[in-house]
Design an enzyme around this catalytic site. Sequence first.
Site, PDB file in Angstrom:
ATOM      1  N   CYS A 284       4.987  -1.733  -0.945  1.00 23.14           N
ATOM      2  CA  CYS A 284       4.791  -2.542  -1.249  1.00 23.14           C
ATOM      3  C   CYS A 284       6.351  -2.624  -1.772  1.00 23.14           C
ATOM      4  O   CYS A 284       6.908  -2.115  -2.602  1.00 23.14           O
ATOM      5  CB  CYS A 284       4.361  -2.687  -2.678  1.00 23.14           C
TER       6      CYS A 284
ATOM      7  N   CYS B  84       7.204  -5.245  -4.363  1.00 17.42           N
ATOM      8  CA  CYS B  84       7.296  -5.041  -5.901  1.00 17.42           C
ATOM      9  C   CYS B  84       6.795  -3.794  -5.627  1.00 17.42           C
ATOM     10  O   CYS B  84       6.928  -2.903  -5.576  1.00 17.42           O
ATOM     11  CB  CYS B  84       6.462  -6.125  -6.721  1.00 17.42           C
ATOM     12  N   SER B  85       5.247  -3.950  -6.379  1.00 12.69           N
ATOM     13  CA  SER B  85       4.314  -2.806  -6.614  1.00 12.69           C
ATOM     14  C   SER B  85       3.186  -3.099  -6.156  1.00 12.69           C
ATOM     15  O   SER B  85       1.847  -2.028  -7.149  1.00 12.69           O
ATOM     16  CB  SER B  85       4.112  -2.390  -8.152  1.00 12.69           C
ATOM     17  N   CYS B  86       2.504  -4.043  -5.287  1.00  8.20           N
ATOM     18  CA  CYS B  86       1.206  -4.480  -5.159  1.00  8.20           C
ATOM     19  C   CYS B  86       0.287  -3.281  -4.158  1.00  8.20           C
ATOM     20  O   CYS B  86       0.691  -2.907  -3.454  1.00  8.20           O
ATOM     21  CB  CYS B  86       1.300  -5.701  -3.645  1.00  8.20           C
TER      22      CYS B  86
END
Lengths: 104, 220
Positions: B123, B126-128
């Site tokens: 991702c 972000c941090s998906c």
Amino acid sequence: MTHAVHDLGGQPAGPIEFAEHERTFFDQRVDAMMRILAHPEHGHYTVDAMRRAVESLPENQYFELGYYERWVRAIKQLVVEKGLLSEDELNCKLAALRSEQRPA
Amino acid sequence: MSGDHHHPHGDKAHDHDSHAPVSEAHDISSESALLERALRELLIEKNIFTAGDLRRQIELTESRTPELGAKVVARAWTDAQYKARLLADAKPAIENLLGIDLNLTPELTVVENTAARHHVICCTLCSCYPRAVLGIPPAWYKSPEYRARVVREPREVLAEFGTQLPDDVEIRVVDSTADMRYMVLPLRPRDTGHLSEQELIALITRDSMIGVSVLAGSQY
């Protein structure tokens, strides 16, 4: 070319660091707070609003802060925006907690 | 923020030099800890949520581990019809198998690794991450280094994980979003035909379902 601070794809960066950070109570609580507030049943805000708040942090803060430190600031911004808490309430609470922590 | 502009005031230690490699801090400042406590206590006082809600949410989050993803992978390896359903529409196939509710989970797609094509998920924004089936993402997945580099030089990044793929294997990097998550269905290792589903589950690693590693015995 300009790009937003969070848009990291393709940027220069160093080697991957594999150290796993200990998951702290702080991490767990911030994560849980975000999820509860963004839960559609409560509808306080959406995940998209959360991302907007994280992604609009100033560039220096974005990199200086840890992951959940960014989140806690985003939650603060959103609960004030949505009127769940006022800036004054938060400031009073923070002042009270600080004086509590100060050694007598 | 401009990615190109220069900071004329070099004395500002806090300026992020946009040409420097990206990286981030890890220690939690006392200011952040204080802010978390203030928010939590005020929101509980105002009945926005209860301390019990918070505890239950933490328990739910911690209950999601890569074991769930491994169960899905093992079933897909051993049941061709299940695999077809999983690849066509992952969420109902996972809900039925694991008995979990993915109603609130963003869209989830399972991408299949073959001897000709390898997938790795990331991702960049972000941090998906497919938390519903893999749990909390590892720290490196959320790091600026992984996010920045894996889309540009996946082979180099995979090499840092000790993963070398033959040059003729295509690598597809799949970039997740807040609305769409991916999980990798890793290649089944050779000579595992005699293993039970439970034994297969024990072979399957988190990193193989992210795609930064391949399972021992994978044949290309």
